[in-house]
Design a protein around this motif. Sequence first.
Motif, PDB file in Angstrom:
ATOM      1  N   PHE A 214     -23.240   8.766  27.838  1.00  0.00           N
ATOM      2  CA  PHE A 214     -22.087   8.274  27.089  1.00  0.00           C
ATOM      3  C   PHE A 214     -20.849   8.985  27.611  1.00  0.00           C
ATOM      4  CE2 PHE A 214     -23.545  11.928  24.709  1.00  0.00           C
ATOM      5  CZ  PHE A 214     -22.421  12.517  24.166  1.00  0.00           C
ATOM      6  N   ALA A 215     -19.692   8.495  27.221  1.00  0.00           N
ATOM      7  CA  ALA A 215     -18.422   9.067  27.685  1.00  0.00           C
ATOM      8  C   ALA A 215     -17.461   9.161  26.514  1.00  0.00           C
ATOM      9  CB  ALA A 215     -17.824   8.218  28.803  1.00  0.00           C
ATOM     10  N   ALA A 216     -16.537  10.130  26.571  1.00  0.00           N
ATOM     11  CA  ALA A 216     -15.607  10.304  25.453  1.00  0.00           C
ATOM     12  C   ALA A 216     -14.401  11.131  25.859  1.00  0.00           C
ATOM     13  CB  ALA A 216     -16.316  10.983  24.276  1.00  0.00           C
ATOM     14  N   LYS A 217     -13.313  10.922  25.147  1.00  0.00           N
ATOM     15  CA  LYS A 217     -12.173  11.824  25.235  1.00  0.00           C
ATOM     16  C   LYS A 217     -12.530  13.123  24.501  1.00  0.00           C
ATOM     17  CE  LYS A 217      -8.698   8.096  25.161  1.00  0.00           C
ATOM     18  NZ  LYS A 217      -7.637   7.450  24.362  1.00  0.00           N
ATOM     19  N   PRO A 218     -11.860  14.221  24.812  1.00  0.00           N
ATOM     20  CA  PRO A 218     -12.148  15.471  24.089  1.00  0.00           C
ATOM     21  C   PRO A 218     -11.619  15.434  22.662  1.00  0.00           C
ATOM     22  CG  PRO A 218     -10.315  15.787  25.599  1.00  0.00           C
ATOM     23  CD  PRO A 218     -10.847  14.404  25.857  1.00  0.00           C
ATOM     24  N   ARG A 219     -12.235  16.240  21.818  1.00  0.00           N
ATOM     25  CA  ARG A 219     -11.791  16.483  20.439  1.00  0.00           C
ATOM     26  C   ARG A 219     -11.797  15.231  19.562  1.00  0.00           C
ATOM     27  NH1 ARG A 219      -7.364  21.390  20.875  1.00  0.00           N
ATOM     28  NH2 ARG A 219      -8.302  22.389  22.678  1.00  0.00           N
ATOM     29  N   LEU A 220     -12.735  14.361  19.785  1.00  0.00           N
ATOM     30  CA  LEU A 220     -12.858  13.194  18.915  1.00  0.00           C
ATOM     31  C   LEU A 220     -13.507  13.592  17.593  1.00  0.00           C
ATOM     32  CD1 LEU A 220     -14.094  10.321  21.265  1.00  0.00           C
ATOM     33  CD2 LEU A 220     -11.750  10.921  20.639  1.00  0.00           C
ATOM     34  N   PRO A 221     -13.009  13.072  16.476  1.00  0.00           N
ATOM     35  CA  PRO A 221     -13.630  13.374  15.182  1.00  0.00           C
ATOM     36  C   PRO A 221     -15.111  13.017  15.127  1.00  0.00           C
ATOM     37  CG  PRO A 221     -11.499  12.321  14.865  1.00  0.00           C
ATOM     38  CD  PRO A 221     -11.791  12.249  16.333  1.00  0.00           C
ATOM     39  N   VAL A 222     -15.523  11.966  15.827  1.00  0.00           N
ATOM     40  CA  VAL A 222     -16.926  11.549  15.781  1.00  0.00           C
ATOM     41  C   VAL A 222     -17.834  12.639  16.336  1.00  0.00           C
ATOM     42  CG1 VAL A 222     -16.842  10.347  18.022  1.00  0.00           C
ATOM     43  CG2 VAL A 222     -18.564   9.716  16.334  1.00  0.00           C
ATOM     44  N   MET A 223     -17.376  13.367  17.345  1.00  0.00           N
ATOM     45  CA  MET A 223     -18.200  14.436  17.907  1.00  0.00           C
ATOM     46  C   MET A 223     -18.318  15.612  16.945  1.00  0.00           C
ATOM     47  SD  MET A 223     -19.660  13.972  20.903  1.00  0.00           S
ATOM     48  CE  MET A 223     -20.186  12.430  20.171  1.00  0.00           C
ATOM     49  N   MET A 224     -17.211  15.986  16.300  1.00  0.00           N
ATOM     50  CA  MET A 224     -17.288  17.080  15.339  1.00  0.00           C
ATOM     51  C   MET A 224     -18.085  16.657  14.114  1.00  0.00           C
ATOM     52  SD  MET A 224     -16.916  20.160  14.560  1.00  0.00           S
ATOM     53  CE  MET A 224     -16.055  20.670  16.055  1.00  0.00           C
ATOM     54  N   ARG A 225     -17.987  15.403  13.723  1.00  0.00           N
ATOM     55  CA  ARG A 225     -18.806  14.894  12.622  1.00  0.00           C
ATOM     56  C   ARG A 225     -20.286  15.078  12.963  1.00  0.00           C
ATOM     57  NH1 ARG A 225     -18.549  10.790   8.648  1.00  0.00           N
ATOM     58  NH2 ARG A 225     -16.437  10.174   9.244  1.00  0.00           N
ATOM     59  N   LEU A 226     -20.653  14.702  14.172  1.00  0.00           N
ATOM     60  CA  LEU A 226     -22.035  14.805  14.610  1.00  0.00           C
ATOM     61  C   LEU A 226     -22.493  16.265  14.657  1.00  0.00           C
ATOM     62  CD1 LEU A 226     -24.625  13.612  15.764  1.00  0.00           C
ATOM     63  CD2 LEU A 226     -23.479  13.381  17.974  1.00  0.00           C
ATOM     64  N   ILE A 227     -21.664  17.137  15.202  1.00  0.00           N
ATOM     65  CA  ILE A 227     -22.001  18.562  15.282  1.00  0.00           C
ATOM     66  C   ILE A 227     -22.209  19.145  13.890  1.00  0.00           C
ATOM     67  CG2 ILE A 227     -21.060  20.834  15.891  1.00  0.00           C
ATOM     68  CD1 ILE A 227     -19.599  19.305  18.245  1.00  0.00           C
TER      69      ILE A 227
END
Length: 390
Positions: A214-227
């Motif tokens: 997968f690919a993403a921009k840094p500091r996306l809320p979805v990534m912190m939500r997942l973490i």
Amino acid sequence: MPTHSPIASHFRSRFTTQVRRVLPAYLLIIFLVLFFTNSYFFTAPVRAAHKYRRERKYQHPIQAELSVIPRKIWQTWKTGPLAFEQRDSDSAKTWPAKNPSYRYEVLTDDNALAYVEWHYGEHGFNRPDIVALYRELGITIIKADLLRYLVMYAEGGVYADIDVECLRPVERFIPERYNEHKVDMIIGVEIDEPAFIDHPILGPKCKSFCQWTFAAKPRLPVMMRLIENIQEWLHDLSREKGVPIAELQLDFNEVISGTGPSAFTKAVLEQMTAQNHGKEVTWDPFHNLAESRLQNGILVLNVEAFAAGQGHSDSGNHDSRGALVKHHYHASGWPSRHPRYSHAMYGEVEHCNWKPECVAEWDKNVAEWDTLDKEEQEKRLAGRPPPPPA
């Protein structure tokens, strides 16, 4: 003795004084008993408030510093590229070869902790809780899943498992009809078999996005939500099982639902909903996805893009123009350490590979098995032919 006598009044006064002295202690004891026997009742409001604050945080506008996904490719493995086995090297080399203008980096078992400590310690996001969690984790696959999310939140780019081959340049990941600046994240469908939603084993896994690429921009809320979902899940699991996080033992389904594709999918759909003014986004828009769909900044590619050749979910094959990567699965040995449910007589339903007739037959056989007495079950097990050689 008359109740209004001086002696009676004195006795009542002393009794009242003694009650006042011991009452706080009694009330404290009662409170502690109620708290530990009904802890959920007392902690539920606190947990609800914490969840509300978290949800408000995830609904903030995307804080990506860049207008496009960074030109970086990330992989994680036990060793660095110079020590790769041939099969890992063959797959890994395709990424810089197909994308010469991209930076390519591999995090290893030896330097991953230093990476997490730098980016999430006092020099970075100042999240000592996340650093402590990563340091404490002892389960390899959980650590690997969490690391990819931590990297993608911190720096963004493209992530691919070590056994994933790049078939097409990353620039092909975004179809021409989309504005690259409006794409915050790129994911693909992995399993699209919603007909199995009520199946006790296959149900939780029947609708999922792929997280091996997968690919993403840094500091996306979805990534912190997942973490933070993973963080909360691990602490809850530790309390439920009564062991420290470092000593947790998990089965296959716990891994899938806790940090793997199911956890990834849950966080993505939750974030889509949060960025959709609270209107729920379900799996429906991604079922039988013919091409691709941009949903609240998250570009969802059809199953053929990242998960071709699976033999289910109408995944197509790797020779098609739409297949972007090829997953070889040679590094996916973790299920052997976290086994799936295997019936004593009929084995794993996953061997059916989502074929309805096969799953129906497995379900029928298992249901019949449950009606047999123990003696008949043992008789059938004794007469079962030996498994084929591995």
